[in-house]
Design an enzyme around this catalytic site. Structure first.
Site, PDB file in Angstrom:
ATOM      1  N   LYS A  13       0.835  -1.220   0.000  1.00 17.01           N
ATOM      2  CA  LYS A  13       0.000   0.000   0.000  1.00 17.01           C
ATOM      3  C   LYS A  13       0.863   1.261   0.000  1.00 17.01           C
ATOM      4  O   LYS A  13       0.651   2.171  -0.782  1.00 17.01           O
ATOM      5  CB  LYS A  13      -0.905   0.058   1.246  1.00 17.01           C
ATOM      6  CG  LYS A  13      -1.947  -1.017   1.339  1.00 17.01           C
ATOM      7  CD  LYS A  13      -2.886  -0.764   2.528  1.00 17.01           C
ATOM      8  CE  LYS A  13      -2.226  -0.837   3.895  1.00 17.01           C
ATOM      9  NZ  LYS A  13      -1.784  -2.197   4.292  1.00 17.01           N
ATOM     10  N   ARG A  88      -9.920   0.904   8.440  1.00 15.87           N
ATOM     11  CA  ARG A  88      -9.531  -0.480   8.723  1.00 15.87           C
ATOM     12  C   ARG A  88     -10.610  -1.234   9.484  1.00 15.87           C
ATOM     13  O   ARG A  88     -10.437  -2.424   9.763  1.00 15.87           O
ATOM     14  CB  ARG A  88      -8.267  -0.489   9.571  1.00 15.87           C
ATOM     15  CG  ARG A  88      -6.982  -0.746   8.787  1.00 15.87           C
ATOM     16  CD  ARG A  88      -5.830  -0.501   9.747  1.00 15.87           C
ATOM     17  NE  ARG A  88      -4.649  -1.229   9.479  1.00 15.87           N
ATOM     18  CZ  ARG A  88      -3.532  -0.671   8.982  1.00 15.87           C
ATOM     19  NH1 ARG A  88      -3.503   0.583   8.639  1.00 15.87           N
ATOM     20  NH2 ARG A  88      -2.433  -1.400   8.853  1.00 15.87           N
ATOM     21  N   ARG A 127      11.703  -6.401   5.191  1.00 12.80           N
ATOM     22  CA  ARG A 127      11.513  -4.948   5.006  1.00 12.80           C
ATOM     23  C   ARG A 127      12.347  -4.137   6.003  1.00 12.80           C
ATOM     24  O   ARG A 127      12.378  -4.429   7.187  1.00 12.80           O
ATOM     25  CB  ARG A 127      10.032  -4.601   5.184  1.00 12.80           C
ATOM     26  CG  ARG A 127       9.741  -3.119   5.013  1.00 12.80           C
ATOM     27  CD  ARG A 127       8.303  -2.867   4.691  1.00 12.80           C
ATOM     28  NE  ARG A 127       7.435  -2.896   5.860  1.00 12.80           N
ATOM     29  CZ  ARG A 127       6.145  -2.594   5.827  1.00 12.80           C
ATOM     30  NH1 ARG A 127       5.566  -2.268   4.694  1.00 12.80           N
ATOM     31  NH2 ARG A 127       5.418  -2.636   6.922  1.00 12.80           N
ATOM     32  N   ARG A 159      10.831  -2.321  11.529  1.00 10.65           N
ATOM     33  CA  ARG A 159       9.724  -1.951  12.399  1.00 10.65           C
ATOM     34  C   ARG A 159       9.463  -3.082  13.392  1.00 10.65           C
ATOM     35  O   ARG A 159       9.495  -4.244  13.027  1.00 10.65           O
ATOM     36  CB  ARG A 159       8.458  -1.699  11.561  1.00 10.65           C
ATOM     37  CG  ARG A 159       8.357  -0.285  11.072  1.00 10.65           C
ATOM     38  CD  ARG A 159       7.250  -0.099  10.061  1.00 10.65           C
ATOM     39  NE  ARG A 159       5.956  -0.668  10.431  1.00 10.65           N
ATOM     40  CZ  ARG A 159       4.861  -0.544   9.677  1.00 10.65           C
ATOM     41  NH1 ARG A 159       4.904   0.114   8.531  1.00 10.65           N
ATOM     42  NH2 ARG A 159       3.724  -1.096  10.060  1.00 10.65           N
ATOM     43  N   ARG A 170      -1.146  -9.062  13.146  1.00 11.86           N
ATOM     44  CA  ARG A 170      -1.684  -8.086  12.186  1.00 11.86           C
ATOM     45  C   ARG A 170      -2.508  -8.786  11.104  1.00 11.86           C
ATOM     46  O   ARG A 170      -3.517  -8.261  10.643  1.00 11.86           O
ATOM     47  CB  ARG A 170      -0.537  -7.279  11.557  1.00 11.86           C
ATOM     48  CG  ARG A 170       0.072  -6.274  12.532  1.00 11.86           C
ATOM     49  CD  ARG A 170       1.419  -5.780  12.045  1.00 11.86           C
ATOM     50  NE  ARG A 170       1.341  -4.852  10.940  1.00 11.86           N
ATOM     51  CZ  ARG A 170       2.367  -4.542  10.156  1.00 11.86           C
ATOM     52  NH1 ARG A 170       3.552  -5.109  10.354  1.00 11.86           N
ATOM     53  NH2 ARG A 170       2.218  -3.679   9.191  1.00 11.86           N
TER      54      ARG A 170
HETATM   55  P1  AMP Z   1       0.536   0.487   8.785  1.00 11.57           P
HETATM   56  O1  AMP Z   1       1.746   1.351   8.694  1.00 11.57           O
HETATM   57  O2  AMP Z   1      -0.598   0.994   7.939  1.00 11.57           O
HETATM   58  O3  AMP Z   1       0.835  -0.975   8.548  1.00 11.57           O
HETATM   59  O4  AMP Z   1       0.007   0.594  10.291  1.00 11.57           O
HETATM   60  C1  AMP Z   1       0.809   0.195  11.364  1.00 11.57           C
HETATM   61  C2  AMP Z   1      -0.021   0.067  12.614  1.00 11.57           C
HETATM   62  O5  AMP Z   1      -0.616   1.340  12.938  1.00 11.57           O
HETATM   63  C3  AMP Z   1      -1.186  -0.880  12.546  1.00 11.57           C
HETATM   64  O6  AMP Z   1      -0.811  -2.233  12.777  1.00 11.57           O
HETATM   65  C4  AMP Z   1      -2.087  -0.327  13.655  1.00 11.57           C
HETATM   66  O7  AMP Z   1      -1.584  -0.662  14.931  1.00 11.57           O
HETATM   67  C5  AMP Z   1      -1.915   1.168  13.481  1.00 11.57           C
HETATM   68  N1  AMP Z   1      -2.885   1.720  12.520  1.00 11.57           N
HETATM   69  C6  AMP Z   1      -2.626   2.282  11.303  1.00 11.57           C
HETATM   70  N2  AMP Z   1      -3.752   2.659  10.688  1.00 11.57           N
HETATM   71  C7  AMP Z   1      -4.765   2.305  11.529  1.00 11.57           C
HETATM   72  C8  AMP Z   1      -6.187   2.404  11.458  1.00 11.57           C
HETATM   73  N3  AMP Z   1      -6.806   2.920  10.385  1.00 11.57           N
HETATM   74  N4  AMP Z   1      -6.905   1.938  12.514  1.00 11.57           N
HETATM   75  C9  AMP Z   1      -6.307   1.428  13.604  1.00 11.57           C
HETATM   76  N5  AMP Z   1      -4.986   1.278  13.728  1.00 11.57           N
HETATM   77  C10 AMP Z   1      -4.208   1.713  12.701  1.00 11.57           C
END
Ligand code: AMP
Length: 218
Positions: A13, A88, A127, A159, A170
């Site tokens: 993404k 999400r 990554r 990360r 996740r």
């Molecule tokens: P990402 O970088 O999009 O993979 O997001 C990393 C982490 O941030 C996720 O595993 C969640 O803990 C949190 N997070 C990001 N976007 C959301 C969202 N829309 N709703 C809830 N938690 C989020």
């Protein structure tokens, strides 16, 4: 362009969003990036989010809905945005619909990227991110020993939530809470599904084909 990009972690993404930003000069609104920024600065919101993020769980809806409300305040962002990693959950999707209706804005497309779970675990294990400019690397491409960013010389890191335990969590969370959004958007005929297994440039081209072909508002 006003687009939602969603899909499981590691599907690409963020990478695809950056390419679309170059194409459309859109605001790139990534809730994950906003939360990591808040964590880095140790703001109250960042401290609240940290435990959820590091364990691979979702941050509470009210927190991320608030972030999106702020991010979509500038008129420029309202005209042209890519949402990466939001919504999400169903309550987030409904809150977004309400916000867009209030702002009298319509979406141009909702893109669901998909890749199978084994490939995701492999990708995230490989990554690395630059701690300074945020550029994303894959160890398979830069070599397992690489520690610095080719773009700015910053330190590369993995990360916490890209490690195997949190990744499994996740993926579960995606399955339970985010995947139902596919039906939500399919019902409103706003969805296209794209296979993210292919090479980055090919996936990007498919996205552009869809977005240019489907210029009619949905
Ligand atoms: P990402 O970088 O999009 O993979 O997001 C990393 C982490 O941030 C996720 O595993 C969640 O803990 C949190 N997070 C990001 N976007 C959301 C969202 N829309 N709703 C809830 N938690 C989020």
């Amino acid at each position: 362009m006003r687009i939602i990009l969603f899909g499981p972690p590691g599907v690409g993404k963020g990478t695809q969003a950056k390419l679309l930003v170059e194409e459309f000069h859109s605001a790139h609104i990534s809730t994950g990036d906003l939360l990591r920024e808040a964590m880095k600065k140790q703001t109250p919101l960042g401290l609240k989010a940290q435990q959820y993020m590091e364990s691979g769980n979702l941050v509470p809806d009210d927190v991320v809905i608030g972030l999106i409300g702020e991010a979509l305040k500038p008129e420029e962002a309202q005209q042209n945005f890519i949402l990466d990693g939001f919504p999400r959950t169903l309550p987030q999707a409904k809150a977004l619909d309400a916000l867009l209706e209030k702002l009298n804005i319509r979406l141009d497309g909702v893109v669901s990227l998909h890749v199978d779970n084994e490939e995701i675990v492999r990708r995230l294990d490989q990554r690395r991110l630059c701690s300074t400019c945020g550029r994303i690397y894959t160890l398979g491409c830069i070599g397992a020993e690489a520690t610095t960013c080719a773009n700015c010389g910053g330190q590369l890191y993995q990360r916490e939530d890209d490690k195997p335990g949190p990744v499994r969590r996740r993926l579960e969370v995606y399955q339970q809470q985010t995947k139902p959004l596919i039906d939500y958007y399919r019902e409103t005929e706003r969805l296209v599904s794209i296979d993210g297994t292919h090479e980055i440039g090919y996936v990007h081209k498919q996205l552009l084909d869809y977005l240019y072909r489907d210029k009619v508002h949905v």
